[in-house]
Scaffold this motif. Structure first.
Motif, short mmCIF file in Angstrom:
data_model
loop_
_atom_site.label_atom_id
_atom_site.label_comp_id
_atom_site.label_asym_id
_atom_site.label_seq_id
_atom_site.Cartn_x
_atom_site.Cartn_y
_atom_site.Cartn_z
N ASP A 1 0.81 -1.23 0.00
CA ASP A 1 0.00 0.00 0.00
C ASP A 1 0.84 1.27 0.00
OD1 ASP A 1 -2.19 -1.66 0.13
OD2 ASP A 1 -2.26 -1.62 2.32
N ALA A 2 2.15 1.14 0.13
CA ALA A 2 3.00 2.33 0.22
C ALA A 2 3.33 2.83 -1.18
CB ALA A 2 4.28 2.00 1.00
N LEU A 3 2.54 3.77 -1.65
CA LEU A 3 2.72 4.27 -3.03
C LEU A 3 4.08 4.92 -3.23
CD1 LEU A 3 -0.82 5.75 -3.70
CD2 LEU A 3 0.24 3.87 -4.95
N GLU A 4 4.64 5.52 -2.16
CA GLU A 4 5.95 6.17 -2.34
C GLU A 4 7.05 5.14 -2.63
OE1 GLU A 4 5.55 5.49 2.10
OE2 GLU A 4 4.25 6.05 0.44
N GLU A 5 6.84 3.88 -2.19
CA GLU A 5 7.84 2.85 -2.51
C GLU A 5 7.73 2.45 -3.98
OE1 GLU A 5 10.18 2.55 -0.62
OE2 GLU A 5 9.46 2.90 1.43
N ILE A 6 6.52 2.48 -4.52
CA ILE A 6 6.34 2.22 -5.96
C ILE A 6 7.00 3.34 -6.76
CG2 ILE A 6 4.63 1.99 -7.82
CD1 ILE A 6 2.80 0.60 -5.80
N GLU B 1 5.45 3.38 -15.74
CA GLU B 1 4.28 2.73 -15.13
C GLU B 1 4.25 2.97 -13.63
OE1 GLU B 1 3.82 -1.49 -16.18
OE2 GLU B 1 4.20 -0.84 -18.26
N ASP B 2 5.40 2.78 -12.97
CA ASP B 2 5.45 2.97 -11.51
C ASP B 2 5.15 4.41 -11.13
OD1 ASP B 2 5.94 0.40 -10.79
OD2 ASP B 2 8.06 0.65 -10.33
N MET B 3 5.72 5.33 -11.86
CA MET B 3 5.49 6.75 -11.53
C MET B 3 4.03 7.13 -11.76
SD MET B 3 8.95 8.59 -12.91
CE MET B 3 10.56 7.96 -12.44
N GLN B 4 3.45 6.57 -12.81
CA GLN B 4 2.04 6.85 -13.10
C GLN B 4 1.14 6.28 -11.99
OE1 GLN B 4 1.24 8.91 -15.86
NE2 GLN B 4 -0.61 8.98 -14.60
N THR B 5 1.46 5.07 -11.53
CA THR B 5 0.71 4.45 -10.43
C THR B 5 0.72 5.36 -9.20
OG1 THR B 5 1.33 2.24 -11.21
CG2 THR B 5 0.57 2.39 -8.93
N TYR B 6 1.88 5.92 -8.94
CA TYR B 6 2.02 6.84 -7.81
C TYR B 6 1.13 8.07 -8.00
CZ TYR B 6 4.20 10.35 -4.73
OH TYR B 6 4.43 11.33 -3.81
N LEU B 7 1.18 8.66 -9.18
CA LEU B 7 0.37 9.85 -9.46
C LEU B 7 -1.12 9.54 -9.36
CD1 LEU B 7 2.09 11.55 -12.54
CD2 LEU B 7 2.21 12.25 -10.14
N ASP B 8 -1.53 8.39 -9.91
CA ASP B 8 -2.95 8.05 -9.92
C ASP B 8 -3.49 7.85 -8.51
OD1 ASP B 8 -2.76 8.16 -12.63
OD2 ASP B 8 -2.69 5.98 -12.93
N GLY B 9 -2.61 7.37 -7.62
CA GLY B 9 -3.10 7.03 -6.27
C GLY B 9 -2.86 8.11 -5.24
N THR B 10 -2.15 9.16 -5.59
CA THR B 10 -1.77 10.16 -4.60
C THR B 10 -2.47 11.47 -4.92
OG1 THR B 10 0.40 9.13 -4.60
CG2 THR B 10 0.22 11.20 -3.43
N GLU B 11 -3.21 12.00 -3.94
CA GLU B 11 -3.92 13.25 -4.20
C GLU B 11 -3.09 14.46 -3.83
OE1 GLU B 11 -7.88 13.13 -2.64
OE2 GLU B 11 -8.35 11.33 -3.81
N GLU B 12 -2.48 14.39 -2.66
CA GLU B 12 -1.70 15.54 -2.23
C GLU B 12 -0.29 15.10 -1.88
OE1 GLU B 12 -3.43 17.86 0.92
OE2 GLU B 12 -5.43 17.66 0.03
N ALA B 13 0.67 15.62 -2.59
CA ALA B 13 2.07 15.38 -2.23
C ALA B 13 2.87 16.51 -2.86
CB ALA B 13 2.53 14.03 -2.75
N SER B 14 3.97 16.85 -2.21
CA SER B 14 4.75 18.00 -2.67
C SER B 14 5.49 17.72 -3.97
CB SER B 14 5.75 18.41 -1.59
OG SER B 14 6.57 17.31 -1.28
N ASP B 15 5.59 16.43 -4.34
CA ASP B 15 6.44 16.11 -5.51
C ASP B 15 5.66 15.73 -6.76
OD1 ASP B 15 5.43 13.71 -4.73
OD2 ASP B 15 7.35 12.65 -4.74
N LEU B 16 4.35 15.95 -6.77
CA LEU B 16 3.55 15.48 -7.92
C LEU B 16 3.99 16.12 -9.23
CD1 LEU B 16 -0.05 15.12 -6.42
CD2 LEU B 16 1.72 13.39 -6.67
#
Length: 280
Positions: free
Chosen positions: A225-230, A248-263
């Motif tokens: 469940d840790a999207l930042e590890e993906i 693919e991994d970076m896209q998975t992170y973007l799709d699952g993360t709403e608020e983060a400083s690094d989007l």
């Protein structure tokens, strides 16, 4: 990429109820030492355990057993910190720790806990900030030990170690968490993720991307469940020019993360990788 090793690791860490911590920790080293036989490392631990078992009896009190374990581990076997090279990744690989008798707090703790289990001491790991600890409940009370030396630490000493961390995090004053919050036993999954994140920090700093990828793949398996590890696996893949899986991994992170400083940063990285991919 060696899927067999990853499948084996995944089978070890799939359930919280049956989570063989020592075996999983030994197996982590297979990404760096592909020929490592986990059972051989267990055999070495069992030999040490057998030696120790000859020195204790059933009716011995826990505090006595602990004293015997500490003498055996630190004085006789000579386990301790690797002061010359704290950032050597081998300090985190249990087979190497057994060979050199040198490690960091968490790797020494795992060997200490495993050998202690063999004489019936239920020693637990504690994910204390900046320094892994072990704890043992005895009739006399809770004992907290520094795995580098086996020294028992008082509440005051632990508070002194904790204060700089609380200051750095801005957790002082009314938000201050009590010391006890930092001394609870950690789950096997928590211990193993801290173990892997130590290696992650070392390999990132040394820019050893192939090694980092091996660690990241295991972190993603361990913490699904840790999207930042993906995201971080994607970053390692990109460094190694595995461009499609990196995107693919970076896209998975973007799709699952709403608020983060690094989007925005990650979006930019994806665009750059897609450019590269087009020109190949």
């Amino acid at each position: 990429m060696p899927t067999q090793q990853l499948d084996y690791f995944a089978s070890l860490v799939s359930e919280d109820d049956h989570f063989p911590l020592t075996e999983s920790a030994i197996a982590i080293a297979q990404h760096a030492y592909p020929d490592l036989v986990v059972q051989h490392v267990f055999d070495e631990l069992d030999l040490l355990g057998d030696k120790l078992k000859q020195r204790v009896t059933h009716e011995m009190a826990g505090i006595q057993k602990l004293q015997i374990l500490k003498n055996f581990f630190y004085k006789e076997l000579g386990f301790g910190p690797n002061r010359n090279d704290y950032y050597d990744p081998n300090n985190s690989y249990l087979h190497s720790v057994l060979e050199t008798r040198r490690g960091i707090p968490i790797s020494l703790a795992l060997v200490f806990m495993e050998i202690g289990q063999q004489i019936g001491l239920n020693i637990k790991g504690v994910s204390f900030p900046n320094h892994f600890m072990v704890r043992l409940s005895l009739p006399q009370g809770e004992v907290i030990l520094d795995p580098l030396t086996g020294t028992s630490l008082s509440k005051e000493e632990l508070q002194q170690m904790l204060d700089p961390y609380l200051d750095a995090q801005g957790y002082r004053g009314e938000y201050q968490l009590p010391l006890s919050a930092f001394l609870r036993s950690s789950s096997s999954r928590e211990i193993l993720s801290r173990f892997l994140r130590n290696l992650k920090a070392i390999y990132t700093q040394q820019e050893r991307w192939e090694r980092l990828l091996g660690v990241q793949q295991r972190l993603v398996i361990l913490l699904p469940d840790a999207l930042e590890e993906i995201r971080d696996r994607g970053i390692a893949l990109a460094q190694l020019d595995y461009i499609r899986p990196a995107i693919e991994d970076m896209q998975t992170y973007l799709d699952g993360t709403e608020e983060a400083s690094d989007l925005d940063e990650i979006r930019a990285q994806i665009i750059e990788l897609e450019e590269q991919h087009r020109h190949h």
